[in-house]
Every structure is written in C-alpha cells, then in structure tokens.
Motif scaffolding. Structure first.
Motif, mmCIF file in Angstrom:
data_model
loop_
_atom_site.group_PDB
_atom_site.id
_atom_site.type_symbol
_atom_site.label_atom_id
_atom_site.label_comp_id
_atom_site.label_asym_id
_atom_site.label_seq_id
_atom_site.Cartn_x
_atom_site.Cartn_y
_atom_site.Cartn_z
ATOM 1 N N ASP A 55 0.817 -1.214 0.000
ATOM 2 C CA ASP A 55 0.000 0.000 0.000
ATOM 3 C C ASP A 55 0.861 1.279 0.000
ATOM 4 N N HIS A 56 2.054 1.214 -0.580
ATOM 5 C CA HIS A 56 2.912 2.384 -0.716
ATOM 6 C C HIS A 56 2.892 2.854 -2.167
ATOM 7 N N THR A 57 2.934 4.171 -2.348
ATOM 8 C CA THR A 57 3.045 4.706 -3.701
ATOM 9 C C THR A 57 4.475 4.475 -4.193
ATOM 10 N N VAL A 58 4.597 3.895 -5.370
ATOM 11 C CA VAL A 58 5.920 3.648 -5.938
ATOM 12 C C VAL A 58 5.947 4.153 -7.381
ATOM 13 N N THR A 59 7.143 4.517 -7.831
ATOM 14 C CA THR A 59 7.319 4.950 -9.224
ATOM 15 C C THR A 59 8.393 4.086 -9.860
ATOM 16 N N ALA A 60 8.507 4.222 -11.193
ATOM 17 C CA ALA A 60 9.526 3.457 -11.916
ATOM 18 C C ALA A 60 10.913 3.749 -11.353
ATOM 19 N N GLY A 61 11.119 4.996 -10.886
ATOM 20 C CA GLY A 61 12.417 5.389 -10.343
ATOM 21 C C GLY A 61 12.856 4.530 -9.167
ATOM 22 N N ASP A 62 11.874 3.994 -8.426
ATOM 23 C CA ASP A 62 12.216 3.161 -7.277
ATOM 24 C C ASP A 62 12.890 1.851 -7.691
ATOM 25 N N TYR A 63 12.771 1.486 -8.962
ATOM 26 C CA TYR A 63 13.334 0.210 -9.420
ATOM 27 C C TYR A 63 14.568 0.407 -10.301
ATOM 28 N N LEU A 64 15.018 1.669 -10.441
ATOM 29 C CA LEU A 64 16.251 1.906 -11.191
ATOM 30 C C LEU A 64 17.386 1.171 -10.495
ATOM 31 N N GLY A 65 18.244 0.551 -11.287
ATOM 32 C CA GLY A 65 19.331 -0.245 -10.714
ATOM 33 C C GLY A 65 18.976 -1.722 -10.638
ATOM 34 N N LYS A 66 17.676 -2.035 -10.819
ATOM 35 C CA LYS A 66 17.241 -3.435 -10.857
ATOM 36 C C LYS A 66 16.835 -3.784 -12.288
ATOM 37 N N ILE A 67 16.953 -5.044 -12.628
ATOM 38 C CA ILE A 67 16.365 -5.523 -13.880
ATOM 39 C C ILE A 67 14.880 -5.738 -13.572
ATOM 40 N N VAL A 68 14.013 -5.161 -14.388
ATOM 41 C CA VAL A 68 12.577 -5.264 -14.120
ATOM 42 C C VAL A 68 11.904 -6.178 -15.140
ATOM 43 N N LEU A 69 11.106 -7.110 -14.624
ATOM 44 C CA LEU A 69 10.272 -7.970 -15.471
ATOM 45 C C LEU A 69 8.831 -7.519 -15.249
ATOM 46 N N LEU A 70 8.246 -6.916 -16.269
ATOM 47 C CA LEU A 70 6.906 -6.337 -16.144
ATOM 48 C C LEU A 70 5.878 -7.285 -16.752
ATOM 49 N N TYR A 71 4.871 -7.632 -15.938
ATOM 50 C CA TYR A 71 3.856 -8.571 -16.413
ATOM 51 C C TYR A 71 2.483 -8.068 -15.991
ATOM 52 N N PHE A 72 1.548 -8.078 -16.927
ATOM 53 C CA PHE A 72 0.179 -7.647 -16.635
ATOM 54 C C PHE A 72 -0.696 -8.869 -16.373
ATOM 55 N N GLY A 73 -1.485 -8.814 -15.319
ATOM 56 C CA GLY A 73 -2.355 -9.948 -15.016
ATOM 57 C C GLY A 73 -3.404 -9.559 -14.001
ATOM 58 N N TYR A 74 -4.017 -10.540 -13.388
ATOM 59 C CA TYR A 74 -5.005 -10.276 -12.347
ATOM 60 C C TYR A 74 -5.137 -11.526 -11.491
ATOM 61 N N THR A 75 -5.487 -11.338 -10.242
ATOM 62 C CA THR A 75 -5.427 -12.469 -9.309
ATOM 63 C C THR A 75 -6.546 -13.492 -9.546
ATOM 64 N N HIS A 76 -7.662 -13.076 -10.153
ATOM 65 C CA HIS A 76 -8.745 -14.030 -10.395
ATOM 66 C C HIS A 76 -8.517 -14.829 -11.670
ATOM 67 N N CYS A 77 -7.301 -14.864 -12.113
ATOM 68 C CA CYS A 77 -6.903 -15.605 -13.308
ATOM 69 C C CYS A 77 -6.263 -16.890 -12.791
ATOM 70 N N PRO A 78 -6.997 -18.017 -12.797
ATOM 71 C CA PRO A 78 -6.495 -19.206 -12.096
ATOM 72 C C PRO A 78 -5.475 -20.010 -12.892
ATOM 73 N N ASP A 79 -5.328 -19.702 -14.177
ATOM 74 C CA ASP A 79 -4.516 -20.596 -15.004
ATOM 75 C C ASP A 79 -3.238 -19.943 -15.543
ATOM 76 N N VAL A 80 -3.394 -18.991 -16.464
ATOM 77 C CA VAL A 80 -2.229 -18.466 -17.171
ATOM 78 C C VAL A 80 -1.343 -17.583 -16.291
ATOM 79 N N CYS A 81 -1.952 -16.715 -15.481
ATOM 80 C CA CYS A 81 -1.133 -15.822 -14.643
ATOM 81 C C CYS A 81 -0.296 -16.622 -13.644
ATOM 82 N N PRO A 82 -0.894 -17.585 -12.912
ATOM 83 C CA PRO A 82 -0.060 -18.388 -12.006
ATOM 84 C C PRO A 82 0.994 -19.196 -12.758
#
Lengths: 165, 226
Positions: B75-102
């Motif tokens: 529940d913290h506000t975060v921006t892309a800048g907070d992840y600079l220095g890390k390799i980021v893997l960005l994935y779009f999904g939703y928790t009520h997706c029982p098959d492909v997202c998991p």
C-alpha cells in the motif's frame, strides 16, 4: 424402447408374454455388457494449483480413454468448491484469454490433458481453506451422464506440475 | 542514431554533395576532417554499446522507458524510479486468473531460482489490470505465494490504462457469469527492462525458461556494480 418397435402381433396372451420375456432376455445381457464412459477413463497426474484467499484455483488431470469410442468430459463437481467450470486458456497474438467450454473430447484409445495454459477446471469458492498437500475429491462428469470421482493433490501456487515428473 | 550518422557519412561521399560543395580552402578541408573525425567517434560509440546477444524478442527503441506511479502490495506509492538499478520484469495480469497468470509467475519463480543470488538484482512487477478486485492486500498474499522478488502493483484505472497502452498490452473485461464475475483478456508477455529502465526484450508466453535465464544473466552482468 425396443418393445415399441412394430412386430407381428402374437395370437395369444401367453405367446405375447413369451415374446416379451425373450426380448428382455435378449436385452439384459446387452445392458450388463454396456460400460459407462466413466468406466473407460483412467485419470492420472491430478493436481490443483492452490491460490491464497478465496481466489479461484485451476485443476489439472490427464484422462486416458481405453474405449473404441470418443468420450466427452462435460464438467465436474466437488463438495469442496461451490462451483467447478471447464475452461480453456488460449494465447493468440501475445494476448491471453480464458473462456468456458462445454465439453472436452477424449479420443478413442487416446488421451486428453488438462494442463496449465490450456484446458483446466476452474474451482471457485472453496468451502474451507485448502492447503498444499491436501487431497481434494472432484467428480468428473461425462456426456453419457456417468461420473468418475478423482482425488486431486493440492499443490502450492508456484508448483510447476503434480510433482511426479 | 548510429545508422543515421552512417547515412550522413555516405551522403557526404556522393557526387551531388561534392558538386554542391564550394571551392575548398584549407579551413574547409579542416572542417571536413573534423566532421569525419566526429562521425568516426560516433561510430566508435556505437561499437561500445554493441547490442548484447540477447535471445528474446528485442523491444529496444520500440517501447518507452519504464515510467509509472502506482500502489504496491504494501500500500505504498511507488514509481519506476524506485526500481532503477534493478532488472525489471513487467507482467500484466489479475489475481482471479487461475490458469495463465499463475503459470507465468510459477515459471518466473523457477527462473529466479536458477539465477541464484543474482536474482536479487531483478524484480518482477505484477501489474493488475483488475484494480476493482485486486486491492494491495489481495495482491500481497497473491504475489508472496510465488516468489519474494514479485511486487504486486495496482492503481487507478487511468494510471493502469496508461501503462498498458504504453506497452500495447491492451486488455478487456467481459462479463461472464450471472454472479457478476467477469473474464479478462490481457497481454501474456513479460517485458524486461535493464537497470536504467530501458525496455530491452519481450518474453512471449511461449518463451523458454532457458532463454529468459540467459538474457537476465546478460542484463544483470551489464552495469553491475563491481
């Protein structure tokens, strides 16, 4: 059913009774030899990917059909979940989509696989929290009305399969 | 840019360019030499940033740098800048997706395990396209069930729509059942960014774990603090 078919009318009541018993005698062995779809299906690698909270879970299983006719899986039910639906995930053009399907065909002397990223049973609203390691019974339903109870192994969210291969 | 420099160099060699050039005093020749020197240096610069032998689909230059302001699963506000220095893997999904997202997150968990300690230099950002149901609390229990390097992100429909549009990860919702549940169609790929937040490769749903591990090794080794 067969008795309704037009046949030469017997002259006497006794003869009619004899004909009927002959017909029944002919039908009964046939009924005994008839095996339901469920009796021809062997289930293996049955597992559930358990997700936290009340999130829907996916159930997977390999179904083998030893009959010379195709068999259709139409759905499943369970005392452990309020709702079970047969679903299929598809990916096209980089987009993932999930939709309900009415039936999955298990070919004659073949198999059908419910596996992540394809066909699966979507389990919704567990009656009680299910933890990895638990065994959950689902009753698979086939188009001829027969059903097959199968025990599924509950696996953690990040499992890659049923753990046997 | 580098290709452009090369074309400029070629154009200068053409007869049209030479014809249009004025009689050449010594200062002009000096200027030409400077331009040539500049071009050679620019080309040298290209060589220094020679593309890594990445195996996944390159999206470098085709997708914008990572940019967002969202709410994480704490529940913290975060921006892309907070992840600079890390390799980021960005994935779009939703928790009520029982098959492909998991399935995708379970694959990425295995990838992280294969990276060993190097995985600490990577973060998997699971961006919900279903903010109505995916509260930070729901996201938190969801992502922690997969891997400690997964961060769940949600936000206003507008912020999420902007991010999905940036990466052409369109999604749609369709009502499906009488009980108000609905289905979501969403992009199945994983967008991978380098330590500077630059889009580098896209792992399609069919991408092999070997290729993802391979490319992450390269990206992690690039710009790693010695």
């Amino acid at each position: 059913m067969n008795a309704r078919a037009p046949s030469p009318r017997p002259k006497h009541g006794r003869a009619r009774a004899f004909t009927v018993s002959l017909l029944l005698a002919g039908l009964l062995p046939g009924a005994a030899a008839y095996a339901s779809a469920a009796q021809h299906v062997q289930a293996s690698h049955a597992w559930i990917r358990v997700l936290p909270g009340d999130l829907p879970a996916g159930a997977y299983v390999t179904l083998r059909n030893d009959d010379s006719h195709a068999i259709e899986l139409t759905g499943a039910s369970s005392k452990s979940y309020a709702q079970v639906m047969l679903h299929q995930s598809t990916t096209s053009g980089g987009m993932s989509h999930m939709a309900a399907v009415h039936a999955l065909t298990i070919p004659a002397h073949g198999q059908a696989t419910l596996a992540p990223g394809g066909y699966h049973l979507m389990l919704m609203h567990a009656a009680a929290p299910i933890l990895p390691g638990a065994s959950v019974r689902l009753t698979l339903e086939f188009s001829d009305g027969s059903s097959l109870p199968v025990d599924f192994l509950a696996r953690p969210a990040n499992a890659e399969g049923d753990g046997t291969h | 840019m580098c290709a452009g420099d090369w074309r400029m160099l070629e154009a200068m060699k053409s007869p049209e360019f030479r014809k249009s050039a004025l009689p050449r005093p010594a200062w002009s020749r000096l200027l030409s030499a400077c331009v040539l020197l500049f071009a050679v240096l620019a080309l040298g610069g290209c060589e220094r940033s020679a593309p890594l032998p990445l195996r996944l689909t390159s999206i470098a230059g085709h997708m914008p740098d990572l940019s967002f302001s969202l709410t994480d699963d704490h529940d913290h506000t975060v921006t892309a800048g907070d992840y600079l220095g890390k390799i980021v893997l960005l994935y779009f999904g939703y928790t009520h997706c029982p098959d492909v997202c998991p399935l995708t997150l379970a694959h990425l968990h295995v990838v992280m395990q294969r990276l060993g300690p190097l995985a600490d230099d990577a973060r998997i950002l699971f961006v919900s396209v279903d903010p109505a149901r995916d509260t930070p609390a729901v996201l938190h229990s969801y992502v922690t069930a997969f891997d400690p390097r997964v961060v769940g992100l949600t936000g206003s429909p507008r912020a999420l729509e902007r991010l999905t549009k940036d990466y052409r990860a369109a999604f749609s919702r369709e009502p499906s059942q009488a009980n108000g549940d609905y289905e979501v169609t969403h992009s199945g790929g994983v967008y991978i960014f380098d330590r500077q937040g630059k889009a580098r490769v896209l792992a399609s749903p069919a991408a092999s774990q070997d290729d993802i591990v391979h490319d992450l090794h390269l990206l992690i080794s690039q710009g790693a603090t010695p």
